[in-house]
Design an enzyme around this catalytic site. Structure first.
Site, short mmCIF file in Angstrom:
data_model
loop_
_atom_site.label_atom_id
_atom_site.label_comp_id
_atom_site.label_asym_id
_atom_site.label_seq_id
_atom_site.Cartn_x
_atom_site.Cartn_y
_atom_site.Cartn_z
N TYR A 275 -32.02 -116.20 19.68
CA TYR A 275 -31.06 -115.78 18.66
C TYR A 275 -30.06 -116.82 18.32
O TYR A 275 -29.25 -117.20 18.97
CB TYR A 275 -30.14 -114.38 19.10
CG TYR A 275 -29.43 -113.92 18.21
CD1 TYR A 275 -29.60 -113.55 16.88
CD2 TYR A 275 -27.95 -113.60 18.53
CE1 TYR A 275 -28.84 -112.77 16.06
CE2 TYR A 275 -27.02 -112.95 17.85
CZ TYR A 275 -27.46 -112.85 16.53
OH TYR A 275 -26.53 -112.00 15.42
N HIS B 238 -16.86 -106.00 17.00
CA HIS B 238 -17.18 -105.30 18.40
C HIS B 238 -16.00 -104.66 18.95
O HIS B 238 -14.94 -105.46 19.45
CB HIS B 238 -17.48 -106.51 19.32
CG HIS B 238 -18.95 -107.10 19.27
ND1 HIS B 238 -19.23 -108.26 18.63
CD2 HIS B 238 -20.08 -106.49 19.37
CE1 HIS B 238 -20.54 -108.56 18.66
NE2 HIS B 238 -21.15 -107.56 19.02
N TYR C 253 -29.83 -101.64 20.13
CA TYR C 253 -29.58 -102.62 20.96
C TYR C 253 -27.86 -102.48 21.14
O TYR C 253 -27.20 -102.28 22.38
CB TYR C 253 -29.55 -103.82 20.45
CG TYR C 253 -28.88 -104.84 21.41
CD1 TYR C 253 -29.67 -105.41 22.29
CD2 TYR C 253 -27.59 -105.51 20.98
CE1 TYR C 253 -28.98 -106.40 23.21
CE2 TYR C 253 -27.05 -106.58 21.56
CZ TYR C 253 -27.68 -107.07 22.76
OH TYR C 253 -27.06 -107.84 23.57
N HIS C 254 -27.21 -102.20 19.93
CA HIS C 254 -25.74 -102.13 20.11
C HIS C 254 -25.28 -100.72 20.42
O HIS C 254 -24.07 -100.76 20.87
CB HIS C 254 -25.29 -102.64 18.82
CG HIS C 254 -25.35 -103.85 18.26
ND1 HIS C 254 -26.15 -104.34 17.41
CD2 HIS C 254 -24.65 -105.01 18.75
CE1 HIS C 254 -26.27 -105.63 17.35
NE2 HIS C 254 -25.41 -105.93 18.12
N LYS D 256 -7.65 -104.65 15.29
CA LYS D 256 -8.58 -105.73 15.44
C LYS D 256 -8.33 -106.55 14.18
O LYS D 256 -9.19 -106.23 13.13
CB LYS D 256 -9.95 -104.99 15.64
CG LYS D 256 -10.27 -104.59 16.89
CD LYS D 256 -11.68 -104.06 17.14
CE LYS D 256 -12.57 -105.38 16.95
NZ LYS D 256 -12.48 -106.41 17.95
N ASP E 197 -14.20 -109.24 13.14
CA ASP E 197 -14.86 -108.91 14.43
C ASP E 197 -15.18 -107.46 14.47
O ASP E 197 -14.16 -106.60 14.40
CB ASP E 197 -14.12 -109.29 15.71
CG ASP E 197 -14.72 -108.82 16.85
OD1 ASP E 197 -15.73 -108.72 16.99
OD2 ASP E 197 -13.66 -108.57 17.83
#
Length: 658
Positions: A19, A538, A173-174, A532, A536
């Site tokens: 990746y 996350h 995945y996340h 935040k 981003d």
């Protein structure tokens, strides 16, 4: 006479990927060609956050984010440079792109056509999973319903025009990164796949639908509990086969195959003793390779130092060599499934399937994945809180973090800090190239292409053909996404953090007493604003900080991701905040915090203590403190109660502050 093992033909290895993408299209192209020369067999493209969220590199929200977590692609020229000297007709390319997936695929097809490729032969994947973006990653643009429509547009177009392309990677995945249990990961991902197939079903002739089902692929996570993870993958295989046959009437077993790629868990990589991550990555890879029945079709591994920052080319090479050694030096691919008939494995697989079916039935009763986004988000935040609690209580052992923390300095962390740092000049260079592109293109052709795109979005037509035409005309990423925003609106996803304290207050009594005492001294409840800034998405760390602060008795404001520094300062002023907490994991902490601190000074709010969390190198932490930041936290600071204690101290009135 039985066939000997040596006579048996070995299976083909999975696609070996890394990746990658950073800085500029030119630098990323050089990295791709270098990795292909080292034996990589497929490309996996990482895009920067402005590209993922549909902004050009000169947009206000793009400040500090250009080229940080991936490559900026603002127009056809960038995509052309990205794949220079790489024949796309011969390549298998995975693009980790979601909200702007129709656009990036359009740019890719336009470049392939420029190369003279037969686009019907293109092979690869766009992730194109917006539901998990609302739940865990945060790079969504539009609301769920039109987003689902755009996912289906890509799938319908690819089925007709690019039949070897996977139009969607259902991405669990996340979900695991956000705290999902194996049962939740199974159920939430399968519910997403069902939502997409339900949307597609009316668009496709019934006799063609099974083949389209066969193009849906998955992208999963494999954590350190590799036996459980291997069983999870076998459960995925069984459940997907069951759904395809019973829900969608797919008779051909070929179209019911569970096809997936994987990146093993980055969440479990530690900043402490980072050399231990090499073993974690290898063990996690076994979960998706040992069982032939549930073996990944493509594998990409993080590098040992991704908890510290961006990996260097050598770090990526080391992870690639892990794959090559397992695939080519061992005899793994010469054997049938190693776990068939194993009673312990069978029991665990059935347990996981039962748990996933129960959760799927629950989601169905609520109207499916799209209708259940808020519920799923809150479940993930709760699960992640419990995961962190177990680490804090030492019930889950993490070597080098909560046990065996003494160790030798790592010789891998050399004079460059053991990571690659993107040159801050990259952003201005990218903006200059973008301005040149705009100046040199045919503006009349651009306006005509945007008008056609606008009309398609307005009347509900498939947006792929006009998007490809727009790519060829010179439209930029921000311009394409702005048309989608105008047509479909924007969306603010749920945070999963309610204002009401949970009942998980065990062990927080002393902190709750301290918060009450300081609140009495302040004359009102301690107010903590969590934000935040930037792009981003996350949000796991910010959510857990807000979650714990709330349970400690603080009055919290957390409005989710993608806030500008201006918005956060306005929020702090409106709420009369006692402490501000900023979470930035994309590497853009220096410019964003610098803007924030200046805005606080301009507003006369520089007396409010600011704390910052993220993947922040030591030198950057010192620079942040010189800007006036009171505390800097990195993944090493995993004890949330210690952070809460700091916030209480920072909120104390000056006369009695410790």
């Amino acid at each position: 006479m039985s066939q000997t093992q040596n006579d048996r033909k070995a299976d083909r290895p999975w696609l070996i990927r890394t990746y990658a993408g950073h800085s500029t299209a030119e630098a990323s192209n050089a990295l791709y060609r270098s990795n292909l020369a080292k034996g990589q067999t497929g490309l996996s493209v990482a895009f920067d956050l402005p590209t993922q969220t549909g902004y050009d590199s000169d947009h206000l929200l793009a400040r500090g984010e250009v080229g940080k977590v991936g490559v900026p692609v603002s127009h056809l020229g960038d995509m052309r440079t990205l794949f220079d000297q790489i024949p796309l007709e011969q390549m298998n390319t995975s693009m980790t792109i979601n909200a702007t997936a129709p656009w990036l695929l359009s740019l890719y097809i336009a470049v392939a056509e420029e190369q003279g490729a037969d686009i019907s032969k293109l092979q690869g994947t766009v992730q194109n999973d917006l539901i998990k973006e609302y739940l865990s990653r945060g790079t969504y643009i539009c609301p769920p319903k039109p987003s689902l429509k755009m996912i289906a547009d890509v799938a319908e177009y690819c089925y007709t025009n690019v039949p070897k392309w996977n139009p969607m990677n259902v991405c669990s995945y996340h979900l695991q990164e956000a705290g999902a249990t194996p049962e939740q990961e199974l159920a939430f991902a399968l519910a997403t796949a069902q939502a997409v197939l339900d949307e597609l079903r009316p668009r496709i002739a019934p006799e063609d639908f099974p083949a389209l089902v066969g193009r849906i692929s998955f992208f999963v996570n494999a954590g350190i509990r590799f036996v459980t993870e291997m069983c999870k993958m076998r459960a995925f295989v069984d459940l997907w086969d069951e759904i395809c046959e019973k829900r969608y009437g797919v008779d051909n077993p070929k179209f019911r195959r569970f096809r997936y790629g994987v990146q093993v868990n980055s969440l479990g990589l530690t900043e402490q003793q980072p050399e231990n991550n090499v073993y974690r990555i290898l063990i996690e890879m076994l979960a998706v390779t040992l069982s032939k029945k549930a073996r990944a079709r493509a594998v990409q591994l993080p590098a040992w130092n991704e908890a510290l920052g961006l990996p260097r080319p050598w770090d990526q090479q080391w992870s690639m060599r892990m794959q090559q050694i397992l695939a080519y030096e061992t005899d793994l691919l010469e054997y049938e499934d190693l776990f068939d008939g194993n009673p312990a494995v069978d029991r665990k697989v059935e347990e996981l399937k039962d748990g996933a079916r129960a959760e799927l039935a629950n989601l169905d009763s609520m109207g499916g994945a799209v209708a259940s986004i808020e519920y799923m988000k809150s479940r993930l935040v709760d699960s992640n809180a419990e995961r962190l609690n177990r680490i804090e209580r030492n019930e889950t052992v993490v070597v080098g973090v909560n046990r065996w923390t003494e160790g030798e300095p790592s010789p891998l962390q050399t004079e460059d800090g053991g990571i690659m740092v993107v040159d801050p000049a990259v952003e201005q260079q990218q903006i200059a190239r973008l301005n040149t592109w705009r100046a040199e293109r045919d503006n009349a052709a651009v306006e005509q292409a945007l008008a056609a795109l606008r009309q398609a979005a307005k009347d509900g037509s498939n947006i792929m053909e006009p998007s490809i035409a727009a790519a060829k005309a010179g439209v930029t990423t921000g311009e394409w996404a702005e048309e989608m925003r105008k047509a479909y609106g924007t969306y603010r996803g749920p945070t999963g953090v309610s204002g009401s304290p949970s009942n998980k207050t065990e062990g927080l009594e002393d902190l709750r007493d301290a918060v009450n005492a300081v609140s009495d001294q302040l004359g009102r409840r301690l107010k903590f604003v969590v934000g935040k800034p930037g792009l981003d998405g996350h949000s796991n760390g910010a959510e857990q900080i807000a979650f714990r602060a709330r349970d400690c008795g603080m009055d919290i404001t957390y409005d989710g991701i993608r806030m500008t520094p201006q918005e956060l300062v306005a929020q702090a002023q409106k709420d009369d905040a006692h402490v501000i907490g900023l979470s930035i994991l994309s590497g853009s902490h220096l410019p964003l915090v610098e803007d924030m601190m200046q805005l606080l000074r301009d507003a006369g709010l520089d007396h409010i203590p600011v704390v910052v969390g993220g993947i922040i190198p030591d030198d950057d932490a010192e620079r942040l403190k010189k800007m006036g930041v009171a505390r800097v936290y990195t993944p090493k600071d995993f004890e949330l109660n210690s952070i809460m204690s700091d916030i209480v101290d920072l909120a104390k009135p000056p006369a009695i502050a410790s």
